[in-house]
Design a protein around this motif. Sequence first.
Motif, short mmCIF file in Angstrom:
data_model
loop_
_atom_site.label_atom_id
_atom_site.label_comp_id
_atom_site.label_asym_id
_atom_site.label_seq_id
_atom_site.Cartn_x
_atom_site.Cartn_y
_atom_site.Cartn_z
N GLY A 142 -0.34 4.34 -2.17
CA GLY A 142 -1.01 5.42 -2.89
C GLY A 142 -1.50 6.52 -1.97
N GLN A 143 -2.24 6.13 -0.94
CA GLN A 143 -2.83 7.10 -0.03
C GLN A 143 -1.76 7.98 0.63
N HIS A 195 -3.32 14.48 -18.07
CA HIS A 195 -3.66 13.09 -17.72
C HIS A 195 -2.61 12.11 -18.27
N ILE A 249 0.06 10.35 -1.79
CA ILE A 249 -0.77 11.51 -2.13
C ILE A 249 -0.75 12.54 -1.00
N LYS A 268 0.22 12.11 -17.48
CA LYS A 268 1.07 11.77 -16.33
C LYS A 268 0.57 10.54 -15.58
N LEU A 269 -0.70 10.19 -15.80
CA LEU A 269 -1.25 9.02 -15.10
C LEU A 269 -0.65 7.74 -15.71
N PRO A 270 -0.57 6.67 -14.89
CA PRO A 270 -0.04 5.42 -15.43
C PRO A 270 -0.91 4.88 -16.56
N HIS A 271 -0.25 4.33 -17.56
CA HIS A 271 -0.95 3.67 -18.68
C HIS A 271 -0.40 2.27 -18.87
N TYR A 272 -0.11 1.60 -17.74
CA TYR A 272 0.55 0.29 -17.81
C TYR A 272 -0.24 -0.71 -18.63
N LYS A 296 0.85 -1.19 0.00
CA LYS A 296 0.00 0.00 0.00
C LYS A 296 0.89 1.23 0.00
#
Lengths: 368, 289
Positions: free
Chosen positions: A9-10, A342, A13, A344-348, A7
């Motif tokens: 992400g939280q 956007h 951020i 920058k968001l993951p595109h895995y 974990k």
Amino acid sequence: MGYVAVKGGQKAIERSNLALDYDRIKDGRVLDVADILAGMRPLVDQVMSESSLYDEELAALAIKQASGSMEEAVFLMRAHRSTLARLYYTNTTSTKSMFVERRISASFKDIPGGQLLGSASDFKQRFLDFDLLNETQEQVRETAENFEKKEFDAPVMNLRQLPKVIDYLEEEGLYTSQPLNDREPDDITKSSIQFPTSRSQRLQSLTRGQTGAVTSLGYAGIRGYGVASHPNIGELRVGELPLHVSDARHPDEEDQAYYIGSIITTEVESFLPIDVTDKDGKTTQSFAVGYGLTFGQNETKTIAMSVLDYSLEHPVDGYPTSDEEFVLLHVDSVESTGFISHLKLPHYVTFQSLLDGIREIKKGGTAE
Amino acid sequence: MNYQGNYAFLDENSKKEIRRTILKAVAIPGYQVPFASRELPIARGWGTGGLQVSLSLVGEEDVVKVIDQGSDESVNAVNIKKMITDTTGVDTTIHTIESTIIQSRHRIPEVPLTEEQILVLQVPLPEPLRLIEPSERKTKEMHAYGEYSVSWLHIFEQIVRYGKASMQSDYPVIVNGHYLMAPSPIPRFDNPKMNQNEGLILLGAGREKKIYAVPPYTDVVSIDFEDYPFETESFSGAACRMTGLTDVFLDELQDEKTGESYYLTNDQSYMLEVLNEQQNTVTGGGTHE
């Protein structure tokens, strides 16, 4: 004991948000909203114009919160706007009732009612003023008082009911005005824009458009990508426009309407020559008008808006500035910066899919 | 920051309007219904379409799950989940089976949906014809006439050029024998999951201002040719290093020590569930929460 997925992400951020907050305040100075309002008028006006929310104090707050980033400030204002119930439309307002602070015409030297330079940076020599490094409150107060005391030798003008330059063209028979269309506009914030667009949809999109984007496309238009000729500014006026909302009990009685305040707006009418063919097939030239209206004092954007309004009203095939989808769908600040950012968001997942596709093609060799 | 705004952020009229749009979308499977997309405190292109659908539907009894790239812990998933819980106070879960509303970016969960569940997909580019035809006005006409030959032509050209259809994720499908639909950038692997799905699938595109839907038990067919049939991503020979699963979408990763690539189940909550199941079987221990 089962497996626990990593974990992070939280927490990541939260830390990132704290770092951003710290960046804004780390120098230990508080940026007063009143200072932004007083000293950064053009920025406040741009934010109000692009967010299509006229509230000077909230715009200044958004600028403070966004540390001066235009796109972030507009974003904050637009998001706030989504929480507000929209209850009324103001009554149709004529810009003839504008209390004019600035009014120029680049088409006629001597316009009825006169030209009024007002406040503008157009003729200021752009030298860096090093005195501003040490400007004090005292000096500022003194300078302001001196300005207010000064008596200018100016002709008396009625700033409340100035005639429009365009009326003069019409009297000469060089321009035919369209019948007034006072029906409720198609509100693009209440239903999505549909193509082909109505003029109200176009004007709303352009006036909400990002200042830089509208300016760039307007520039492209007059540089050869659309408008066949150089536009002339018939009239540019900046001033306060009074707004009224009608009393629901007497919707048609103008004198029963409520005055809800004034907003500062910039209005531009550009003149462009067009060919007119009469019913006998004879072609003559006449004038068409490109129109721009924005919140606040946003002159360059409003002029560019008038160019784009014209090029969408009088499209020339094959030019991007005449393509309403190309122009209207791309000038919005929140939409363009949102989609670009956007990336920058993951595109895995999609990238894995792409990788698989390319590998399969390599494996399979080329086509026969 | 203590939230003091409206329940689920948007004002009630906006939510009602979005629910009406959803009803229309369900009634015309695969048709892109335009709506007045609101600006949210999350950037356009970061899931505002899905979020507006979720916010308009979420009630106090709902249990929400948010996925990004198969993970509940991805920063965007966390951010969106936080926005929903901050403004509503509803419960969240990572377990697909426990959720009533699942908002997802780029994946359909490996655990099949039930009739009680709604899957909300975030859509960046709702128009399946956009890469072939940039004009919205023209694509709208093409949908009206069911004029989709350009899409087959597109695949045909790829076959001629590469010897294969090189379509990636977001591989277009025909819904209910009528509308061509972009399934949002889910991998091809997930396309077959849409067909005759038990749950309601709603697709929201905030920036492009469209909502569309695949109702439960609807035919969803990926377009292809008889001699060049639709293919999903192939993970032949690969298996999840943790669970040994082979029938799931896999992430390809690099082992930093050996430099070799290995695979893990992309749907992380599913991987967790399978692992817990396997460990319980091995140790015979108690059940996980």
